[in-house]
Scaffold this motif. Structure first.
Motif, PDB file in Angstrom:
ATOM      1  N   ALA A  56       0.806  -1.227   0.000  1.00 23.61           N
ATOM      2  CA  ALA A  56       0.000   0.000   0.000  1.00 23.61           C
ATOM      3  C   ALA A  56       0.834   1.271   0.000  1.00 23.61           C
ATOM      4  N   PRO A  75       0.893   5.934  -0.145  1.00 23.08           N
ATOM      5  CA  PRO A  75      -0.468   5.417  -0.315  1.00 23.08           C
ATOM      6  C   PRO A  75      -1.190   6.046  -1.510  1.00 23.08           C
ATOM      7  N   ARG A  76      -0.956   7.314  -1.758  1.00 26.69           N
ATOM      8  CA  ARG A  76      -1.582   7.965  -2.903  1.00 26.69           C
ATOM      9  C   ARG A  76      -1.111   7.335  -4.209  1.00 26.69           C
ATOM     10  N   ASN A 114      -2.961   4.134  -4.560  1.00 26.93           N
ATOM     11  CA  ASN A 114      -4.335   4.424  -4.986  1.00 26.93           C
ATOM     12  C   ASN A 114      -4.397   4.731  -6.473  1.00 26.93           C
ATOM     13  N   ASP A 115      -3.421   5.497  -6.956  1.00 27.33           N
ATOM     14  CA  ASP A 115      -3.401   5.863  -8.372  1.00 27.33           C
ATOM     15  C   ASP A 115      -3.226   4.630  -9.262  1.00 27.33           C
ATOM     16  N   GLU A 172      -6.443  -0.444  -3.256  1.00 28.09           N
ATOM     17  CA  GLU A 172      -7.170   0.117  -2.126  1.00 28.09           C
ATOM     18  C   GLU A 172      -7.109  -0.861  -0.955  1.00 28.09           C
ATOM     19  N   ARG A 176     -11.964  12.762  -1.159  1.00 29.32           N
ATOM     20  CA  ARG A 176     -11.944  12.779  -2.622  1.00 29.32           C
ATOM     21  C   ARG A 176     -13.256  13.367  -3.143  1.00 29.32           C
ATOM     22  N   ARG A 213     -16.428   1.986  -0.602  1.00 25.98           N
ATOM     23  CA  ARG A 213     -15.521   3.132  -0.778  1.00 25.98           C
ATOM     24  C   ARG A 213     -14.244   2.696  -1.492  1.00 25.98           C
ATOM     25  N   SER A 214     -13.820   1.462  -1.261  1.00 24.17           N
ATOM     26  CA  SER A 214     -12.578   0.994  -1.876  1.00 24.17           C
ATOM     27  C   SER A 214     -12.729   0.699  -3.366  1.00 24.17           C
ATOM     28  N   TRP A 230     -13.588   3.949  -6.906  1.00 25.34           N
ATOM     29  CA  TRP A 230     -12.600   4.649  -7.734  1.00 25.34           C
ATOM     30  C   TRP A 230     -11.999   3.753  -8.794  1.00 25.34           C
ATOM     31  N   SER A 287     -10.968   0.694  -8.714  1.00 23.79           N
ATOM     32  CA  SER A 287      -9.779   0.002  -8.232  1.00 23.79           C
ATOM     33  C   SER A 287      -9.624  -1.357  -8.905  1.00 23.79           C
TER      34      SER A 287
END
Length: 289
Positions: free
Chosen positions: A65, A87-88, A91-92, A96, A118, A169-170, A173, A175
């Motif tokens: 992560a 972590p960002r 995420n990109d 997640e 976000r 939530r995970s 985006w 993921s």
């Protein structure tokens, strides 16, 4: 003897992992927490990560992560070598993590929790309509039927519903990999079944799901693959259908189950040897590591 780092081909075909680690190491001072660990997660499959307390599960997940940096080893995502620095960044890439504490805000409703940090804005203001629409689409896509209104405050939700919100939530985006840390630890029987069905649906939608759990009943109910960490080493990565619960317990407690697992020469037999992993939790690790 089965290699601890290689899953057999399924239906006669090699399947490329979406996320792959090879020979990763992590030290905290003199403690070698992860030693030459290989790990694979596959799109459309649930990979259970199991091991005793202090085996290194939390350190491995936090390295994936971007919370910790691995000291050495190869990290490959979707076929490309990467160095995840935060972590960002993870995420990109599409990674997640749903930690055991869920990180939900009780005083906010479901929509605002799904977009926490976000938020979607329009003309400098929160775009409530767009966030509501995407929240509804995400919950519907996961076949969530237990939530009465997406404007319910999280404080009013049951444990299973809260876990559902955290998982939603995970994936809102787009993921590709979702890591779930003990998602059923504090749930009753009915809520556990609800969450496990959701975990299975995530994989059926094509995501690579990593499930950290101490509950082998949960593991065998939903997992396609099982990866067993033993004192900082990957003892085995196996198909769930190829092993029994007793074999997994043996792998967790000794690193070997008959001919399956670590080679005798790879076992940790002397506490005086440098770089030996010891069963202690890493700094900041969850109690479930």
């Amino acid at each position: 003897m089965t290699s601890p780092s290689t899953l057999p081909a399924q239906a006669g075909q090699e399947i490329a992992p979406l996320l792959s680690l090879r020979g990763v190491n992590k030290h905290f001072g003199a403690v070698h927490v992860l030693q030459q660990v290989d790990f694979d997660a596959y799109a459309g499959q649930v990979t259970a990560l199991v091991g005793d307390n202090g085996a290194g599960k939390s350190t491995l997940i936090k390295g994936i992560a971007g919370i910790y940096g691995f000291d050495s080893g190869e990290y490959t995502f979707d076929g490309d070598p990467v160095t995840v620095t935060s972590p960002r960044h993870a995420n990109d890439l599409g990674i997640e993590v749903v930690y055991q504490d869920l990180a939900l805000c009780d005083n906010l409703d479901i929509v605002h929790n799904l977009f926490l940090g976000r938020e979607i804005k329009k003309n400098g203001l929160l775009d409530e309509a767009t966030m509501e629409r995407r929240a509804t689409e995400t919950l519907d896509g996961l076949s969530v039927r237990t939530v009465k209104s997406i404007r319910q405050q999280v404080a009013s939700l049951s444990g299973g519903q809260r876990q559902t919100v955290a998982i939603a939530r995970s994936v809102i985006w787009n993921s590709k990999v979702v890591i779930l840390d003990e998602p059923t630890a504090a749930l009753g029987v009915a809520q556990t079944e609800q969450v496990l069905k959701l975990v299975r649906r995530l994989a059926d939608k094509g995501l690579a799901v990593v499930l950290i759990s101490h509950n082998l009943n949960d593991v065998f109910e939903v997992a396609d693959n099982i990866s067993v960490l033993y004192l900082g080493r990957m003892a085995a990565q196996v198909r769930a259908g190829d092993v029994t619960r007793n074999q997994v317990v043996e792998l967790i407690t000794s690193g070997r189950a008959g001919t399956l697992g670590m080679q005798p020469e790879a076992e940790l037999t002397s506490a005086g040897v440098p770089d030996v992993a010891v069963p202690v939790s890493d700094p900041g690790a969850e109690a479930t590591s």
